[in-house]
Each structure stands twice: as structure tokens, then as C-alpha cells.
Write an enzyme that holds these catalytic residues in place. Structure first.
Site, PDB file in Angstrom:
ATOM      1  N   GLU A 178      -5.266  -0.852  -8.701  1.00 29.08           N
ATOM      2  CA  GLU A 178      -4.304   0.143  -9.192  1.00 29.08           C
ATOM      3  C   GLU A 178      -3.110  -0.654  -9.721  1.00 29.08           C
ATOM      4  OE1 GLU A 178      -3.763   4.282  -6.924  1.00 29.08           O
ATOM      5  OE2 GLU A 178      -3.782   2.615  -5.536  1.00 29.08           O
TER       6      GLU A 178
ATOM      7  N   ASN B 191      -4.373   6.093  -1.808  1.00 26.13           N
ATOM      8  CA  ASN B 191      -4.111   6.587  -0.457  1.00 26.13           C
ATOM      9  C   ASN B 191      -3.717   8.068  -0.435  1.00 26.13           C
ATOM     10  OD1 ASN B 191      -4.738   4.415   1.223  1.00 26.13           O
ATOM     11  ND2 ASN B 191      -2.907   3.341   0.542  1.00 26.13           N
TER      12      ASN B 191
ATOM     13  N   SER C 135       0.828  -1.211   0.000  1.00 28.58           N
ATOM     14  CA  SER C 135       0.000   0.000   0.000  1.00 28.58           C
ATOM     15  C   SER C 135       0.853   1.247   0.000  1.00 28.58           C
ATOM     16  CB  SER C 135      -0.842   0.091   1.264  1.00 28.58           C
ATOM     17  OG  SER C 135      -1.568  -1.048   1.483  1.00 28.58           O
TER      18      SER C 135
ATOM     19  N   HIS D 173      -2.160  -3.235  -6.840  1.00 27.78           N
ATOM     20  CA  HIS D 173      -2.724  -2.801  -5.560  1.00 27.78           C
ATOM     21  C   HIS D 173      -4.224  -3.088  -5.533  1.00 27.78           C
ATOM     22  CE1 HIS D 173      -3.464   0.627  -2.459  1.00 27.78           C
ATOM     23  NE2 HIS D 173      -3.148  -0.501  -1.855  1.00 27.78           N
TER      24      HIS D 173
HETATM   25  N1  LIG Z   1      -5.373  -4.765   4.616  1.00 29.21           N
HETATM   26  C1  LIG Z   1      -5.662  -3.911   3.638  1.00 29.21           C
HETATM   27  O1  LIG Z   1      -6.728  -3.282   3.617  1.00 29.21           O
HETATM   28  C2  LIG Z   1      -4.702  -3.707   2.496  1.00 29.21           C
HETATM   29  C3  LIG Z   1      -5.163  -3.083   1.319  1.00 29.21           C
HETATM   30  C4  LIG Z   1      -4.303  -2.972   0.223  1.00 29.21           C
HETATM   31  C5  LIG Z   1      -3.001  -3.444   0.335  1.00 29.21           C
HETATM   32  N2  LIG Z   1      -2.559  -4.017   1.498  1.00 29.21           N
HETATM   33  C6  LIG Z   1      -1.180  -4.517   1.533  1.00 29.21           C
HETATM   34  O2  LIG Z   1      -1.224  -5.931   1.403  1.00 29.21           O
HETATM   35  C7  LIG Z   1      -0.106  -6.515   2.093  1.00 29.21           C
HETATM   36  C8  LIG Z   1      -0.615  -7.558   3.061  1.00 29.21           C
HETATM   37  O3  LIG Z   1      -1.483  -6.933   3.977  1.00 29.21           O
HETATM   38  P1  LIG Z   1      -2.552  -7.766   4.835  1.00 29.21           P
HETATM   39  O4  LIG Z   1      -3.474  -6.750   5.395  1.00 29.21           O
HETATM   40  O5  LIG Z   1      -3.085  -8.878   4.038  1.00 29.21           O
HETATM   41  O6  LIG Z   1      -1.611  -8.344   5.995  1.00 29.21           O
HETATM   42  P2  LIG Z   1      -1.895  -9.582   6.986  1.00 29.21           P
HETATM   43  O7  LIG Z   1      -1.061  -9.333   8.179  1.00 29.21           O
HETATM   44  O8  LIG Z   1      -3.365  -9.816   7.118  1.00 29.21           O
HETATM   45  O9  LIG Z   1      -1.316 -10.849   6.188  1.00 29.21           O
HETATM   46  C9  LIG Z   1       0.035 -11.060   5.930  1.00 29.21           C
HETATM   47  C10 LIG Z   1       0.283 -12.567   5.882  1.00 29.21           C
HETATM   48  O10 LIG Z   1       1.607 -12.786   5.423  1.00 29.21           O
HETATM   49  C11 LIG Z   1       2.136 -13.861   6.163  1.00 29.21           C
HETATM   50  N3  LIG Z   1       3.596 -13.840   6.070  1.00 29.21           N
HETATM   51  C12 LIG Z   1       4.510 -13.267   6.874  1.00 29.21           C
HETATM   52  N4  LIG Z   1       5.748 -13.506   6.405  1.00 29.21           N
HETATM   53  C13 LIG Z   1       5.594 -14.260   5.289  1.00 29.21           C
HETATM   54  C14 LIG Z   1       6.492 -14.841   4.359  1.00 29.21           C
HETATM   55  N5  LIG Z   1       7.791 -14.709   4.536  1.00 29.21           N
HETATM   56  N6  LIG Z   1       5.976 -15.578   3.329  1.00 29.21           N
HETATM   57  C15 LIG Z   1       4.652 -15.714   3.170  1.00 29.21           C
HETATM   58  N7  LIG Z   1       3.755 -15.176   4.031  1.00 29.21           N
HETATM   59  C16 LIG Z   1       4.222 -14.467   5.057  1.00 29.21           C
HETATM   60  C17 LIG Z   1       1.569 -13.702   7.558  1.00 29.21           C
HETATM   61  O11 LIG Z   1       1.619 -14.931   8.278  1.00 29.21           O
HETATM   62  C18 LIG Z   1       0.136 -13.260   7.228  1.00 29.21           C
HETATM   63  O12 LIG Z   1      -0.724 -14.385   7.105  1.00 29.21           O
HETATM   64  C19 LIG Z   1       0.644  -5.361   2.726  1.00 29.21           C
HETATM   65  O13 LIG Z   1       1.689  -4.978   1.871  1.00 29.21           O
HETATM   66  C20 LIG Z   1      -0.412  -4.259   2.797  1.00 29.21           C
HETATM   67  O14 LIG Z   1       0.149  -2.960   2.760  1.00 29.21           O
HETATM   68  C21 LIG Z   1      -3.383  -4.165   2.568  1.00 29.21           C
END
Ligand SMILES: NC(=O)c1ccc[n+]([C@@H]2O[C@H](COP(=O)([O-])OP(=O)(O)OC[C@H]3O[C@@H](n4cnc5c(N)ncnc54)[C@H](O)[C@@H]3O)[C@@H](O)[C@H]2O)c1
Length: 289
Positions: free
Chosen positions: A155, A193, A122, A143
Site C-alpha cells: 500500500e 487494516n 500499520s 506499507h
Molecule cells: N509485523 C507485521 O506484520 C507488520 C506488518 C506491516 C507493518 N508493520 C509495521 O512495521 C513496523 C515494524 O514492525 P515489526 O513487526 O517489524 O517490529 P519488530 O519489533 O519485529 O522490529 C522492530 C525492530 O526495530 C528495532 N529498533 C528499535 N528502535 C530502533 C531504532 N531507534 N533504530 C533502528 N531500529 C530500531 C528493534 O530492535 C527491532 O529489531 C511497525 O511500524 C509495524 O506497525 C508490521
């Protein structure tokens, strides 16, 4: 890699975004290697995917008979080496540069040279992430929005190094998922964002300065601007800590004081009032409605 050669996709990280991204790929007929570090994360993700598919069946969006075929396309793995057969990869591991660096570095070594590596970050610079790999021209931002199965936008972010071929395939792939891709160049906060966070921040200033209550600010934006959700309710959904972190990225990356996080937001985070996930943010979710 041509779009038609993409049959198997690897999704790295099976959290909030990873399970949603894996869901939409499998729904669109792709084989999905879903990778997380622990079995319990994969179990939780597959349970969520199952529930979300059921919801789609109930809404008439997915024929019930197709659900087993969608589920059969998943290969949940903890062993990263299993992604070697992927034709396209989306990274959705936590928003920490150290974790992204480690995962992208390892994945880069395992994947065939022609495979495109996409990040769902993000707020981290796509250009900086591309530079961590040996395939910067085959690196791109994808994204997705939360919840991924529901939200139509992707995106597609072009890092400085992204080739036209990589960009075009990624735009096309997003369309194959039934999404609407929008082309954006790499810049702090991208478009989503960069536009959303100042809105949330300004809404927080209105509450802090006593201009109106949180309920009133949200009502003005919902009823007056036709937003489906007020900015403060949305901030509670996103997580106030995540909002403050993204505002820091905008502030630091663009150097303009207009992106300074509102002190009220920072105070709520300091108090542990992070929004929905802690039952308290601008609203109190523990209170009976
Ligand atoms: N949550 C949102 O609304 C949102 C929206 C758009 C983008 N994002 C982006 O998406 C990405 C993930 O966010 P999220 O909210 O899903 O996070 P999250 O914490 O829900 O999930 C992350 C997952 O990755 C796993 N993980 C950790 N290390 C790892 C590795 N080495 N290999 C594989 N898996 C691993 C964790 O165990 C966890 O299950 C981030 O970059 C975030 O900025 C999030």
C-alpha cells in the site's frame, strides 16, 4: 530524486518487517544499509535473510550462484550516521510514536535534502509522521505485508503533504521490487487494516456469542469464501494484541462504534493469549496436532 538515481536504500529496524524489506531491496539489486540498535538484532536479521534466500533457491526463484552477490549488498550497521549515503529510506522501527519520532527526527537531519523518507507503519497517521520531519513533501507511506518476500502488495500511502513526485517515485520503486503498489490516501488503518480488522472482530464476536467455534468460523471463510486462511487463524498469526491496538486506532480515528474491539479479543489479550507468539490464542499451538 529520480528513480534511476536510487542505488542505495537504508532500512531502519531489522525486525520482522525490516529484514523482509531489506531482503526484497537487495534481491532487486539495491545496496542496503540495514540499521538496528543492537548487533544481536542485526545478526538475527542476517540469519533470517540467509534462510529466506535459501528457501528461494530451493523453490527455484533465485539461482544459487546469485546468493553471495545478494548478501554482499548488505551493510548492517548500528551507527545511524551510516545512513547518510542512502538515496531512499524505509523506516520499520516498533509501532510506538516516541520511537518513530526520535528515529525520523535523527534520520531527517542526516539525509540529503532530495532523499525520500518512507514509513512502514500499520496504524500511525502518515500525515502526523510527515509533520515531524523537515521534508514533509518527501515523506510517504510504504506499507509492506508480512512476510515481505512473499506478499505482493505494497500500500503506497499519500500523506496530506506528500508531493506527486515523491508518490510517483515510490510507486515506481515498489514495482522495481516486483511488488504491486496500490495507491491509498492517509486515513486510519489505510485500506488493508480498515477492511481486515472488522472481519477479524466480527469473527471473534461469532465465537463470543456462541454462533460457532473458532474452527467452524474459519472453515466457513476458507471453504465458502476461498480465503486461504480463516480470520481467526490469521489473527493468531498477526498477534491478538496487535489486532486490538489497530482496532483502537480505527475506533478513535474514525469515531464509529463499529470498530470497538470485541470483548473476547480484549479478554484473550488480558490473559496473555496473544496468538502464535505465546502458543495460545484462538487456537492452542502447544497441543500436539
Ligand atoms: N509485523 C507485521 O506484520 C507488520 C506488518 C506491516 C507493518 N508493520 C509495521 O512495521 C513496523 C515494524 O514492525 P515489526 O513487526 O517489524 O517490529 P519488530 O519489533 O519485529 O522490529 C522492530 C525492530 O526495530 C528495532 N529498533 C528499535 N528502535 C530502533 C531504532 N531507534 N533504530 C533502528 N531500529 C530500531 C528493534 O530492535 C527491532 O529489531 C511497525 O511500524 C509495524 O506497525 C508490521
Amino acid at each position: 530524486m529520480s528513480i534511476d538515481a536510487i542505488k542505495t536504500v537504508a532500512v531502519l529496524g531489522a525486525g520482522t518487517m525490516g529484514n523482509g524489506i531489506a531482503h526484497v531491496f537487495a534481491r532487486s539489486g539495491y545496496n542496503v544499509i540495514l540499521r538496528d540498535v543492537e548487533e544481536r538484532c542485526l545478526d538475527r536479521a542476517m540469519e533470517t535473510i540467509g534462510k529466506n534466500l535459501d528457501r528461494e533457491v530451493k523453490k527455484g526463484k533465485l539461482p544459487e550462484a546469485e546468493k553471495p552477490a545478494v548478501l554482499a549488498r548488505f551493510k548492517p550497521v548500528t551507527n545511524l550516521a551510516a545512513i547518510a549515503e542512502a538515496d531512499f529510506v524505509v523506516e520499520a522501527v516498533p509501532e510506538k510514536l516516541d520511537i518513530k519520532r526520535a528515529v525520523l527526527g535523527e534520520a531527517d537531519k542526516l539525509l540529503r535534502p532530495e532523499v525520500i523518507l518512507a514509513s512502514n507503519t500499520s496504524s500511525i497517521s502518515m500525515t502526523a509522521l510527515a509533520a515531524l520531519t523537515q521534508r514533509p513533501d518527501r515523506f510517504v507511506g510504504m506499507h509492506f505485508m508480512n512476510p515481505v518476500p512473499v506478499m505482493v502488495l505494497v500500500e503506497v500511502i499519500r500523506a496530506l503533504q506528500t508531493s506527486n513526485a515523491t508518490f510517483d517515485v515510490t510507486m515506481e520503486l515498489a514495482k522495481k521490487l516486483g511488488k504491486t503498489p496500490v495507491a491509498v490516501n492517509d486515513s486510519p488503518g489505510f485500506v488493508s487494516n480498515r477492511v481486515l480488522m472488522p472481519l477479524i472482530n466480527e469473527a471473534a464476536y461469532c465465537v463470543m456469542e456462541g454462533v460457532a467455534t473458532a474452527e467452524a468460523v474459519d472453515a466457513v471463510m476458507k471453504l465458502g469464501m476461498n480465503h486461504p486462511m480463516g480470520p481467526l487463524q490469521l489473527a493468531d498469526f498477526i498477534g491478538l494484541d496487535v489486532c486490538v491496538d489497530i482496532l483502537h486506532v480505527l475506533h478513535e480515528g474514525l469515531g464509529d462504534p463499529k470498530y470497538r474491539a470485541c470483548p473476547l479479543l480484549r479478554n484473550y489479550v488480558a490473559a496473555g493469549w496473544l496468538g502464535r507468539k505465546t502458543n495460545r490464542g484462538f487456537y492452542d499451538y502447544a497441543k500436539p496436532a
